[in-house]
Scaffold this motif. Structure first.
Motif, PDB file in Angstrom:
ATOM      1  N   ILE A  84       6.651  -9.327  -9.233  1.00 22.00           N
ATOM      2  CA  ILE A  84       5.406  -9.284  -8.468  1.00 22.00           C
ATOM      3  C   ILE A  84       4.879 -10.691  -8.218  1.00 22.00           C
ATOM      4  O   ILE A  84       4.435 -11.027  -7.110  1.00 22.00           O
ATOM      5  N   GLU A  85       4.945 -11.540  -9.233  1.00 19.96           N
ATOM      6  CA  GLU A  85       4.426 -12.912  -9.100  1.00 19.96           C
ATOM      7  C   GLU A  85       5.213 -13.699  -8.058  1.00 19.96           C
ATOM      8  O   GLU A  85       4.631 -14.385  -7.211  1.00 19.96           O
ATOM      9  N   ASN A  86       6.547 -13.592  -8.093  1.00 19.78           N
ATOM     10  CA  ASN A  86       7.368 -14.326  -7.120  1.00 19.78           C
ATOM     11  C   ASN A  86       7.276 -13.718  -5.727  1.00 19.78           C
ATOM     12  O   ASN A  86       7.345 -14.435  -4.726  1.00 19.78           O
ATOM     13  N   PHE A  87       7.103 -12.403  -5.669  1.00 15.88           N
ATOM     14  CA  PHE A  87       6.876 -11.733  -4.379  1.00 15.88           C
ATOM     15  C   PHE A  87       5.610 -12.283  -3.721  1.00 15.88           C
ATOM     16  O   PHE A  87       5.602 -12.631  -2.543  1.00 15.88           O
ATOM     17  N   HIS A  88       4.549 -12.416  -4.501  1.00 13.80           N
ATOM     18  CA  HIS A  88       3.294 -12.942  -3.960  1.00 13.80           C
ATOM     19  C   HIS A  88       3.411 -14.431  -3.636  1.00 13.80           C
ATOM     20  O   HIS A  88       2.779 -14.915  -2.683  1.00 13.80           O
ATOM     21  N   ALA A  89       4.225 -15.161  -4.409  1.00 18.55           N
ATOM     22  CA  ALA A  89       4.434 -16.589  -4.117  1.00 18.55           C
ATOM     23  C   ALA A  89       5.103 -16.749  -2.748  1.00 18.55           C
ATOM     24  O   ALA A  89       4.729 -17.615  -1.955  1.00 18.55           O
ATOM     25  N   LEU A  90       6.091 -15.892  -2.465  1.00 13.17           N
ATOM     26  CA  LEU A  90       6.750 -15.923  -1.155  1.00 13.17           C
ATOM     27  C   LEU A  90       5.775 -15.526  -0.045  1.00 13.17           C
ATOM     28  O   LEU A  90       5.734 -16.154   1.016  1.00 13.17           O
ATOM     29  N   CYS A  91       4.982 -14.474  -0.298  1.00 14.10           N
ATOM     30  CA  CYS A  91       3.993 -14.028   0.696  1.00 14.10           C
ATOM     31  C   CYS A  91       2.996 -15.136   1.001  1.00 14.10           C
ATOM     32  O   CYS A  91       2.706 -15.433   2.162  1.00 14.10           O
ATOM     33  N   ASN A  92       2.477 -15.739  -0.055  1.00 13.09           N
ATOM     34  CA  ASN A  92       1.440 -16.768   0.113  1.00 13.09           C
ATOM     35  C   ASN A  92       1.970 -18.000   0.835  1.00 13.09           C
ATOM     36  O   ASN A  92       1.214 -18.706   1.519  1.00 13.09           O
ATOM     37  N   THR A 150      -4.621   4.922  -7.408  1.00 11.06           N
ATOM     38  CA  THR A 150      -4.108   5.392  -8.706  1.00 11.06           C
ATOM     39  C   THR A 150      -3.407   4.284  -9.481  1.00 11.06           C
ATOM     40  O   THR A 150      -3.676   4.080 -10.661  1.00 11.06           O
ATOM     41  N   ARG A 151      -2.540   3.560  -8.799  1.00  8.21           N
ATOM     42  CA  ARG A 151      -1.742   2.547  -9.503  1.00  8.21           C
ATOM     43  C   ARG A 151      -2.390   1.161  -9.492  1.00  8.21           C
ATOM     44  O   ARG A 151      -1.961   0.268 -10.208  1.00  8.21           O
ATOM     45  N   GLY A 152      -3.417   0.975  -8.653  1.00  6.70           N
ATOM     46  CA  GLY A 152      -4.190  -0.273  -8.717  1.00  6.70           C
ATOM     47  C   GLY A 152      -3.593  -1.457  -7.992  1.00  6.70           C
ATOM     48  O   GLY A 152      -4.006  -2.597  -8.235  1.00  6.70           O
ATOM     49  N   TYR A 153      -2.637  -1.226  -7.074  1.00  4.88           N
ATOM     50  CA  TYR A 153      -2.100  -2.350  -6.304  1.00  4.88           C
ATOM     51  C   TYR A 153      -3.111  -2.740  -5.227  1.00  4.88           C
ATOM     52  O   TYR A 153      -3.878  -1.905  -4.747  1.00  4.88           O
ATOM     53  N   ASN A 154      -3.108  -4.025  -4.857  1.00  5.17           N
ATOM     54  CA  ASN A 154      -4.107  -4.475  -3.893  1.00  5.17           C
ATOM     55  C   ASN A 154      -3.887  -3.813  -2.532  1.00  5.17           C
ATOM     56  O   ASN A 154      -2.812  -3.291  -2.227  1.00  5.17           O
ATOM     57  N   PHE A 155      -4.916  -3.857  -1.706  1.00  5.05           N
ATOM     58  CA  PHE A 155      -4.934  -3.148  -0.427  1.00  5.05           C
ATOM     59  C   PHE A 155      -3.742  -3.542   0.450  1.00  5.05           C
ATOM     60  O   PHE A 155      -3.044  -2.693   1.006  1.00  5.05           O
ATOM     61  N   LEU A 156      -3.507  -4.861   0.578  1.00  2.00           N
ATOM     62  CA  LEU A 156      -2.454  -5.334   1.482  1.00  2.00           C
ATOM     63  C   LEU A 156      -1.076  -4.877   1.032  1.00  2.00           C
ATOM     64  O   LEU A 156      -0.252  -4.450   1.841  1.00  2.00           O
ATOM     65  N   ASP A 157      -0.805  -4.962  -0.283  1.00  4.76           N
ATOM     66  CA  ASP A 157       0.502  -4.547  -0.798  1.00  4.76           C
ATOM     67  C   ASP A 157       0.708  -3.050  -0.600  1.00  4.76           C
ATOM     68  O   ASP A 157       1.764  -2.605  -0.140  1.00  4.76           O
TER      69      ASP A 157
END
Length: 579
Positions: free
Chosen positions: A162-170, A75-82
């Motif tokens: 979201i961008e910084n969250f993914h930067a930390l994850c990556n 529904t909200r379109g977030y990627n599978f892993l998140d």
């Protein structure tokens, strides 16, 4: 965190929320009902989920978790892993969501009804997505509501977060450790694109490895805020000058303790005053990293003040520190100032106290004393008589006043010194402190002799894992070293045969806790799907192996027309091998 403008989608869901009572009237006579939220007349935004006191069944919570995943992903379109991580790691939010359903049955038909009811509930009741998101980062329920960002309810409304969250994850920062970063250095989640990566690059330029940087920023989030901390740079510079790699220090840091660079510099300065040369300090810190990490606390300050006040020469104290470094530990310092207090209470003079400390400081530092009343009662003497006994023979203080722990005869018979020493020696290599509570717990957790544990540890290192990474893995999941070496080797060999780098085990040490047959079945199925471009080829090992059976079948078997047939054949092959 900056407030973002409410999107049209957010506005639409907000308006819909005002009609909850019309769409979902309370029907108490039915076995399955939805309990709706009632918005305040003063606000037009989604409400935070209340902490529920209703007991919710495990089956209902599992169904609510799946519904939340579908809501976030589909529904909200977030990627599978998140979506998967958030739904799996926000148990309090999931429980609150599940409590909206009055579940009186437990069969499959009712599970479908629960799923439909929850989906319908989420369709017409916008939720604050920051709640499950922040809970999944490791932020407790009691802290959550005080740090929810105002004015935003959908994660997509704050693109910088979201961008910084993914930067930390990556970069490799564990998602469930980001909560501390969010609480202590929230500015990090508001950085413009590229700022966070440039900070990581700055740490790499100091000679720190990637795994050390990850642990460093989790333990000390404020290092990511503003310019690089001058005191941190001074500590790193001192370590480099003395031939100690910065990674060594980070390996001994703990997320459960606050790290103070100022205390470290004070510890170095204190040892300089005590007459330590840099070579001596290097050896001292390598033998006892706690002295550098925790510095010399109040117990040491109190002991020094009372010792000097009693007339002990500072040069004598420092000479003891150089010859018997263990005296500088927090416990020994505490023992020493208690010795001074004991002697003062029984009426010993300043000069006698100074003389006893100057002669026997190294012995008295190991002494945990009874109270003076207890000693007098046991000896049936007064304070003055006890004082005279100790003056005549200071070592009587040890034999008469120390708390001696006596083991039972059975404990002594069953105690194997050689076996204990081997195991202790192995654990000391891993960074455990001798005679500490942590060491005692570790001795209970790890099964086997010291040489057996070393053999299993070596198996992991020989497989290609970094020595320090293996230490971190087994401290997180001690059960790894309770497996037989051959079992560890088989699981690693199988992983490599599917093209996975052995380094992926550092972030997923629980891999070793899963059954080998289960691992073989799932990785074989995933490899088959990848060959047919039917699945995301970059899914993590944990996503594939740790999903429960129902979810695995849904997302990795049923997504291909031939999937169920292949899965059945893999199961049959596995059962045949067992037989």
């Amino acid at each position: 965190m900056s407030s973002a403008t409410i999107t049209p989608y957010s506005f639409l869901l907000t308006m819909i929320s005002h009609f909850n009572t019309l769409l979902f009237p309370s029907i108490h006579h039915k076995p399955l009902t939805i309990q709706t939220f009632h918005s305040s007349s003063h606000t037009h935004v989604p409400h935070a989920f209340p902490i529920t006191s209703i007991r919710v069944s495990r089956a209902l919570k599992t169904e609510a978790q799946h519904v939340l995943f579908d809501y976030l992903h589909s529904t909200r379109g977030y990627n599978f892993l998140d979506a998967e991580f958030i739904s799996r790691n926000s148990p309090r939010f999931v429980e609150s969501l599940a409590s909206k359903i009055n579940d009186e049955k437990n069969d499959d038909d009712n599970n479908d009804a629960v799923s439909r009811a929850l989906k319908k509930f989420l369709r017409y009741n916008p939720v604050n997505e920051f709640e499950p998101f922040l809970e999944s980062l490791g932020i407790s329920q009691s802290e959550l509501h005080s740090i929810l960002p105002p004015g935003v309810f959908f994660l997509t409304d704050d693109h910088l977060l979201i961008e910084n969250f993914h930067a930390l994850c990556n970069y490799g920062v564990p998602r469930n450790r980001m909560g501390r970063i969010y609480k202590e250095a929230r500015e990090v989640f508001g950085y413009e694109s590229g700022v966070l990566l440039s900070k990581f690059q700055g740490f790499e330029n100091l000679g720190l490895g990637k795994s050390s940087i990850i642990k460093l920023v989790v333990c000390c989030p404020l290092l990511l805020v503003g310019d690089v901390d001058c005191e941190f740079l001074a500590v790193v510079d001192w370590l480099k000058r003395n031939g100690i790699e910065s990674d060594w220090l980070v390996n001994y840091m703990s997320c459960s303790r606050t790290c103070s660079w100022r205390k470290m510099l004070d510890a170095i300065e204190f040892l300089c005053k005590a007459g330590y040369l840099e070579d001596g300090m290097r050896e001292l810190f390598k033998e006892n990293p706690k002295l550098l990490l925790e510095g010399f606390g109040k117990n040491m300050e109190l002991f020094l003040a009372r010792a000097v006040e009693s007339g002990v020469e500072t040069s004598v104290i420092y000479s003891y520190f150089r010859e018997y470094p263990y005296i500088m530990s927090n416990k020994c310092a505490k023992n020493l100032w208690r010795v001074i207090g004991f002697l003062e209470i029984i009426g010993m003079g300043r000069d006698e106290i100074a003389c006893i400390l100057s002669d026997y400081m190294h012995l008295l530092s190991k002494l945990s004393l009874k109270g003076h009343r207890t000693v007098c009662k046991e000896l049936e003497v007064g304070k003055a008589d006890l004082c005279q006994i100790i003056k005549d023979d200071p070592l009587k203080l040890i034999s008469l006043a120390s708390k001696m722990e006596r083991k039972s005869d059975e404990q002594l018979r069953n105690h194997d010194p050689c076996k204990y020493l081997e195991k202790t020696t192995f654990l000391l290599k891993l960074g455990y402190t001798e005679n500490s509570e942590e060491m005692e717990e570790a001795l209970k957790m790890f099964r086997g002799r010291g040489d057996q544990l070393q053999e299993r540890f070596d198996c992991l290192v020989e497989a290609g894992l970094d020595y320090n990474s293996v230490i971190q893995m087994i401290k997180r999941i001690p059960m790894i070293l309770n497996l037989q070496r051959i079992t560890i080797q088989k699981k690693i060999d199988f992983l490599k045969s599917f093209g996975y780098p052995v380094e992926c085990l550092v972030g997923f040490p629980t891999y070793f806790c899963h059954d080998l047959d289960k691992i073989i079945e799932r990785l074989s199925m995933y490899a088959w799907l990848k060959e047919r471009n039917a699945v995301n080829p970059a899914l993590t090992l944990s996503t594939i192996v740790s999903s429960n059976e129902k979810r695995f079948v849904k997302y990795f078997v049923n997504i291909h027309p031939q999937g169920p047939t292949i899965w059945k054949s893999l199961k049959e092959l596995s059962n045949k091998d067992k037989n």
